[in-house]
Design a protein around this motif. Structure first.
Motif, mmCIF file in Angstrom:
data_model
loop_
_atom_site.group_PDB
_atom_site.id
_atom_site.type_symbol
_atom_site.label_atom_id
_atom_site.label_comp_id
_atom_site.label_asym_id
_atom_site.label_seq_id
_atom_site.Cartn_x
_atom_site.Cartn_y
_atom_site.Cartn_z
ATOM 1 N N ALA A 221 0.829 -1.212 0.000
ATOM 2 C CA ALA A 221 0.000 0.000 0.000
ATOM 3 C C ALA A 221 0.860 1.257 0.000
ATOM 4 O O ALA A 221 0.602 2.203 -0.765
ATOM 5 C CB ALA A 221 -0.928 -0.019 1.219
ATOM 6 N N GLY A 222 1.908 1.296 0.833
ATOM 7 C CA GLY A 222 2.752 2.483 0.923
ATOM 8 C C GLY A 222 3.533 2.746 -0.351
ATOM 9 O O GLY A 222 3.522 3.864 -0.887
ATOM 10 N N CYS A 223 4.207 1.713 -0.867
ATOM 11 C CA CYS A 223 5.006 1.887 -2.090
ATOM 12 C C CYS A 223 4.116 2.137 -3.298
ATOM 13 O O CYS A 223 4.457 2.949 -4.176
ATOM 14 C CB CYS A 223 5.882 0.653 -2.323
ATOM 15 S SG CYS A 223 7.158 0.400 -1.061
ATOM 16 N N GLY A 224 2.972 1.451 -3.357
ATOM 17 C CA GLY A 224 2.049 1.678 -4.467
ATOM 18 C C GLY A 224 1.515 3.103 -4.473
ATOM 19 O O GLY A 224 1.410 3.728 -5.534
ATOM 20 N N ALA A 225 1.191 3.637 -3.291
ATOM 21 C CA ALA A 225 0.699 5.016 -3.204
ATOM 22 C C ALA A 225 1.786 6.003 -3.634
ATOM 23 O O ALA A 225 1.498 6.995 -4.323
ATOM 24 C CB ALA A 225 0.236 5.306 -1.783
ATOM 25 N N TRP A 226 3.036 5.749 -3.245
ATOM 26 C CA TRP A 226 4.123 6.657 -3.643
ATOM 27 C C TRP A 226 4.314 6.642 -5.161
ATOM 28 O O TRP A 226 4.463 7.701 -5.785
ATOM 29 C CB TRP A 226 5.424 6.255 -2.950
ATOM 30 C CG TRP A 226 6.532 7.245 -3.179
ATOM 31 C CD1 TRP A 226 6.832 8.344 -2.430
ATOM 32 C CD2 TRP A 226 7.467 7.238 -4.278
ATOM 33 N NE1 TRP A 226 7.890 9.023 -2.977
ATOM 34 C CE2 TRP A 226 8.306 8.380 -4.109
ATOM 35 C CE3 TRP A 226 7.684 6.403 -5.361
ATOM 36 C CZ2 TRP A 226 9.343 8.681 -4.987
ATOM 37 C CZ3 TRP A 226 8.705 6.702 -6.260
ATOM 38 C CH2 TRP A 226 9.522 7.825 -6.065
ATOM 39 N N LEU A 227 4.304 5.459 -5.762
ATOM 40 C CA LEU A 227 4.468 5.371 -7.213
ATOM 41 C C LEU A 227 3.311 6.061 -7.941
ATOM 42 O O LEU A 227 3.516 6.776 -8.929
ATOM 43 C CB LEU A 227 4.562 3.906 -7.645
ATOM 44 C CG LEU A 227 5.847 3.164 -7.243
ATOM 45 C CD1 LEU A 227 5.729 1.680 -7.546
ATOM 46 C CD2 LEU A 227 7.059 3.751 -7.968
ATOM 47 N N MET A 228 2.085 5.886 -7.437
ATOM 48 C CA MET A 228 0.928 6.523 -8.077
ATOM 49 C C MET A 228 1.003 8.043 -7.972
ATOM 50 O O MET A 228 0.499 8.754 -8.839
ATOM 51 C CB MET A 228 -0.362 6.019 -7.441
ATOM 52 C CG MET A 228 -0.790 4.630 -7.891
ATOM 53 S SD MET A 228 -1.071 4.512 -9.683
ATOM 54 C CE MET A 228 -2.395 5.712 -9.897
ATOM 55 N N SER A 229 1.631 8.536 -6.920
ATOM 56 C CA SER A 229 1.743 9.992 -6.761
ATOM 57 C C SER A 229 2.806 10.591 -7.684
ATOM 58 O O SER A 229 2.928 11.817 -7.755
ATOM 59 C CB SER A 229 2.065 10.335 -5.301
ATOM 60 O OG SER A 229 3.379 9.910 -4.957
ATOM 61 N N HIS A 230 3.572 9.753 -8.378
ATOM 62 C CA HIS A 230 4.631 10.245 -9.262
ATOM 63 C C HIS A 230 4.440 9.746 -10.696
ATOM 64 O O HIS A 230 5.420 9.581 -11.429
ATOM 65 C CB HIS A 230 6.006 9.800 -8.738
ATOM 66 C CG HIS A 230 6.423 10.488 -7.476
ATOM 67 N ND1 HIS A 230 5.972 10.088 -6.234
ATOM 68 C CD2 HIS A 230 7.236 11.568 -7.255
ATOM 69 C CE1 HIS A 230 6.504 10.863 -5.309
ATOM 70 N NE2 HIS A 230 7.253 11.770 -5.894
#
Length: 348
Positions: A221-230
């Motif tokens: 969830a954390g890494c996926g959210a970071w990638l989606m924000s970029h």
């Protein structure tokens, strides 16, 4: 108005929600089938009934045995959920690495992360023992993966190899060194215990337990959210370093950051599943054929289709040689190898 008169953005606005709904429904059905099939078959109605009873006690009248409930809730459902998370995580990493390296053959294992995970797991299984219980193997595997990632980042910084090609070469070099060390650990270990190492190195989901699923879920969830924000930066990186730099993106720093996030995500997944190849290479290419190259669509659909694919790969691994489990890495290797050849032919 004819179909040809419908603007492309309007068609896409109709198609994407439909694909999303179908994908989520397919994932739910895939997990249900994964829980249902096996050496002891459990009807789908019983599977849904057990899950509903555990989530909302008393909602469904129990028409199943205690053994069926244990198979569904304690053994197969955690395994199916872990398969979905690992498939989603590896696919996310593959899509992001293919963007920042502009290498269509990049995947999570290209940069040496899986080799580090293998080293940590072999160290625990053959030499240190389970000194902190069942978490020993995944923790040491995760530690090995992150140590390898930091080593690659350190070499890249010292040698100023922050370009896409040089970063990949650094990862490949470190991977060979770490795997040589892992093979040395196998050579020096107890021969009677090497079969557990071989199974782990070929991939397996036997470590799936409810009390451990929170770790890969939180990291995903954390890494996926970071990638989606970029996603805008990832889209820019696919056009080349010079174009991305003119758009104000710190190319080298962003590439290293994406690599570290990918290492974190891959390390966590490898720690609980062993080495599972080709998922991160194959799924993003399939997704781009379906939804185009915009990472706002590529990333979520890669996670979704990757989850579905690995759930079915695990179903095949459990049923082809039932009641024995075939290492899941063999299944993904057969499918991924054929896809690799097709991809090379298509690129050619």
């Amino acid at each position: 108005m004819s179909d040809h008169a419908v603007p492309i953005p309007a068609r896409r606005a109709i198609v994407l929600p439909s694909l999303t709904f179908l994908g989520l429904a397919a994932l739910a059905l895939s997990i249900s089938v994964a829980v249902s099939v096996g050496a002891v078959a459990v009807p789908l109605g019983t599977v849904w009934g057990v899950v509903a009873d555990r989530l909302l006690p008393g909602l469904v009248e129990a028409g199943w045995t205690t053994g069926q409930a244990a198979i569904v809730w304690d053994i197969r459902l955690p395994r199916a959920l872990l398969a979905a998370m690992v498939g989603a995580g590896l696919s996310l990493v593959g899509a992001s690495l293919q963007s920042v390296t502009r290498n269509p053959l990049a995947d999570p294992h290209l940069l040496g992360i899986s080799a580090g995970g293998a080293f940590g797991a072999i160290l625990a299984l053959l030499h240190t023992g389970l000194f902190i219980g069942l978490l020993t193997v995944p923790l040491l595997a995760f530690g090995g993966a992150m140590t390898t990632a930091l080593l690659v980042l350190g070499i890249s910084s010292v040698t100023r190899s922050t370009s896409a090609d040089r970063l990949v070469l650094a990862g490949v070099a470190v991977s060979f060194i770490v795997m040589s060390c892992a093979n040395l650990l196998i050579f020096l270990g107890d021969p009677r215990a090497t079969h557990t190492v071989v199974f782990w190195m070929l991939g397996g989901l036997g470590l799936a337990q409810w009390d451990q699923l929170a770790y890969p879920a939180l990291v995903l969830a954390g890494c996926g959210a970071w990638l989606m924000s970029h996603v805008r930066r990832l889209n820019a990186m696919t056009m080349g370093d010079e174009t991305a730099a003119t758009l104000g993106i710190p190319v080298a720093r962003f590439r290293l950051t994406v690599f570290f996030v990918g290492a974190l995500l891959t390390g966590c997944m490898v720690a609980f599943s062993g080495i599972i190849g080709f998922v991160g290479l194959m799924i993003p290419h399939i997704v781009r054929i379906l939804v185009g190259g915009d990472h706002a669509r590529v990333l979520p659909f890669s996670a979704l289709i990757g989850a579905i694919f690995l759930v079915w790969a695990d179903i095949a691994a459990r049923t082809v040689m039932a009641p024995d489990d075939l290492p899941i890495g063999i299944v993904t290797g057969l499918v991924g190898g054929a896809f690799f050849v097709w991809l090379l032919r298509r690129r050619g």
